[in-house]
Design a protein around this motif. Sequence first.
Motif, PDB file in Angstrom:
ATOM      1  N   TYR A  30      -4.214   9.988  -4.299  1.00 40.90           N
ATOM      2  CA  TYR A  30      -5.458  10.375  -4.997  1.00 40.90           C
ATOM      3  C   TYR A  30      -5.152  11.095  -6.312  1.00 40.90           C
ATOM      4  CZ  TYR A  30      -7.565   9.135  -0.560  1.00 40.90           C
ATOM      5  OH  TYR A  30      -7.953   8.439   0.553  1.00 40.90           O
ATOM      6  N   ASP A  35       2.655  12.537  -0.986  1.00 36.55           N
ATOM      7  CA  ASP A  35       1.618  11.516  -0.905  1.00 36.55           C
ATOM      8  C   ASP A  35       0.588  11.850  -1.981  1.00 36.55           C
ATOM      9  OD1 ASP A  35      -0.597  10.000  -0.293  1.00 36.55           O
ATOM     10  OD2 ASP A  35      -0.436  10.284   1.879  1.00 36.55           O
ATOM     11  N   ARG A  58      -3.758  -3.952  -0.686  1.00 40.47           N
ATOM     12  CA  ARG A  58      -2.558  -3.391  -0.072  1.00 40.47           C
ATOM     13  C   ARG A  58      -1.375  -3.371  -1.045  1.00 40.47           C
ATOM     14  NH1 ARG A  58      -3.609  -0.526   2.076  1.00 40.47           N
ATOM     15  NH2 ARG A  58      -2.033  -0.303   3.676  1.00 40.47           N
ATOM     16  N   SER A 106      -1.010   4.496  -4.833  1.00 44.19           N
ATOM     17  CA  SER A 106      -1.730   3.348  -4.270  1.00 44.19           C
ATOM     18  C   SER A 106      -2.661   2.727  -5.309  1.00 44.19           C
ATOM     19  CB  SER A 106      -2.561   3.826  -3.075  1.00 44.19           C
ATOM     20  OG  SER A 106      -3.455   2.825  -2.666  1.00 44.19           O
ATOM     21  N   LYS A 121      -6.382   2.754  -4.156  1.00 47.89           N
ATOM     22  CA  LYS A 121      -7.276   3.855  -4.553  1.00 47.89           C
ATOM     23  C   LYS A 121      -7.599   3.776  -6.042  1.00 47.89           C
ATOM     24  CE  LYS A 121      -6.502   5.457  -0.445  1.00 47.89           C
ATOM     25  NZ  LYS A 121      -7.419   5.153   0.629  1.00 47.89           N
ATOM     26  N   ASN A 143      -6.169  14.451   1.911  1.00 44.12           N
ATOM     27  CA  ASN A 143      -7.101  13.813   2.840  1.00 44.12           C
ATOM     28  C   ASN A 143      -6.730  14.291   4.237  1.00 44.12           C
ATOM     29  OD1 ASN A 143      -8.699  12.103   4.361  1.00 44.12           O
ATOM     30  ND2 ASN A 143      -7.446  10.291   3.996  1.00 44.12           N
ATOM     31  N   GLY A 151       0.829  -1.201   0.000  1.00 42.58           N
ATOM     32  CA  GLY A 151       0.000   0.000   0.000  1.00 42.58           C
ATOM     33  C   GLY A 151       0.866   1.254   0.000  1.00 42.58           C
ATOM     34  N   GLY A 152       0.189   2.396  -0.100  1.00 41.50           N
ATOM     35  CA  GLY A 152       0.914   3.649   0.047  1.00 41.50           C
ATOM     36  C   GLY A 152       1.506   3.769   1.446  1.00 41.50           C
ATOM     37  N   THR A 153       0.836   3.148   2.414  1.00 46.56           N
ATOM     38  CA  THR A 153       1.251   3.285   3.816  1.00 46.56           C
ATOM     39  C   THR A 153       2.690   2.810   4.031  1.00 46.56           C
ATOM     40  OG1 THR A 153      -1.029   2.880   4.462  1.00 46.56           O
ATOM     41  CG2 THR A 153       0.621   2.704   6.194  1.00 46.56           C
ATOM     42  N   TYR A 199      -3.165  13.401   7.317  1.00 48.13           N
ATOM     43  CA  TYR A 199      -3.401  11.954   7.320  1.00 48.13           C
ATOM     44  C   TYR A 199      -2.609  11.367   8.481  1.00 48.13           C
ATOM     45  CZ  TYR A 199      -3.771   7.176   5.643  1.00 48.13           C
ATOM     46  OH  TYR A 199      -4.031   5.838   5.551  1.00 48.13           O
TER      47      TYR A 199
END
Length: 385
Positions: free
Chosen positions: A200, A197, A239, A228, A231, A169, A94-96, A120
């Motif tokens: 989106y 980030d 993920r 991501s 999204k 976000n 994921g981006g996380t 975020y």
Amino acid sequence: MHFDSKLPDVGTTIFTVMSRRALDENALNIGQGFPDYPVDPRLSQALVDVIAEGRNQYAPMEGVVELRAEIARKLETCYAQRFDPQTEITVTCGGTEALYDAIQAVVRAGDEVIIFEPAYDAYEPAVRLAGGRAIAIPLAPPRFGYDWDRVAAALSPRTRLIIINSPQNPSCSVADAADLDALAALLRDRPISVLADEVYEHVLYDGRRHASVLAHPELRLRSFAVFSFGKTLHATGWRVGYCIAPPDMTRELRRVHQFNTFSIASPLQHAIARYLTRHPDAWRGLADFFQAKRDLLAARLAGSGFEPVPSAGTYFQLVDYSALSGATDIDFADRLIREAKVATIPLSPFYKNPPSMSLLRLCIAKRDDTLEQAAAQLRAFAARI
Ligand SMILES: Cc1ncc(COP(=O)(O)O)c(C=O)c1O
């Protein structure tokens, strides 16, 4: 044994809290950001196929070759820039994970990291685990724009990283080309990296175009850019994300990545690669898709007391409830779960020291009937109180 927490003030995220409360109270959950509709059946079929074909062992640490090739092709289409899959593209959980790895790769004990609030929630704890300190600069409502003079004043010899997020976000604001120029001018001749980030990247409204650091000649050279597939392909549970950075920065990012997750689920990567090879335009139309949902929700809520704040991007919509109540956003969100049977996300948890505000975040990545039902329940609640 006494156990000393490294993150004593970090509780369960507001997203999990509100989702659990929604389940307890049997409420419609339009808080947490995940779609309630299926992924493209051609994507799920690709996953079934690659598993049956035996793509089930460790993927390469940096990501499967076919997927990195598809990412490079997509980036060239979107940003007219070429990136080397060998040295500049890393597939992450994921981006996380990309955010976490980039922060660990750059931030040392005593370093300062500039973040923008409402932020975020993944940024600040990762900065702290790296031994750094987040310096929060507010984005000012109602437009939630950047104040670059304030950023300039916050820079210090200890500043190591600036984290920007556009589309943002939870504020639903977007940075434009002038913002990126202002950031580049501030960072010129300073040893400060950028973590952008951009999960989106495809969800901007009313004809806006995404200003990516990857298309900026100066920022590109000092940025980690995070994306991501969760999204972009409506598959948040898969993920799978990725990070783009110049070769020397990618080398450091991978040093963290290889001992963090090592590599990402092999069949998922192969499935996405195959899907994008066969349907290279699969991600087009996302902005129109979500804009229709944004407009549907806004139309249904208009005049209800839940006043939609114009959303420039992301798959969220803020509403201002000040006409209905003077309660804090956390109390009011809880009341909505109990009495309107609708779960939303209050904005104050996105701040270290929240200003007083009466905004709730609604997720529009939902089926139209879910949005209509949620709006009807909110309207009925507003009419009752
Ligand atoms: C701004 C922002 N960054 C990063 C992420 C994390 O992305 P992923 O689900 O791919 O880990 C999210 C997810 O909600 C997000 O909203």
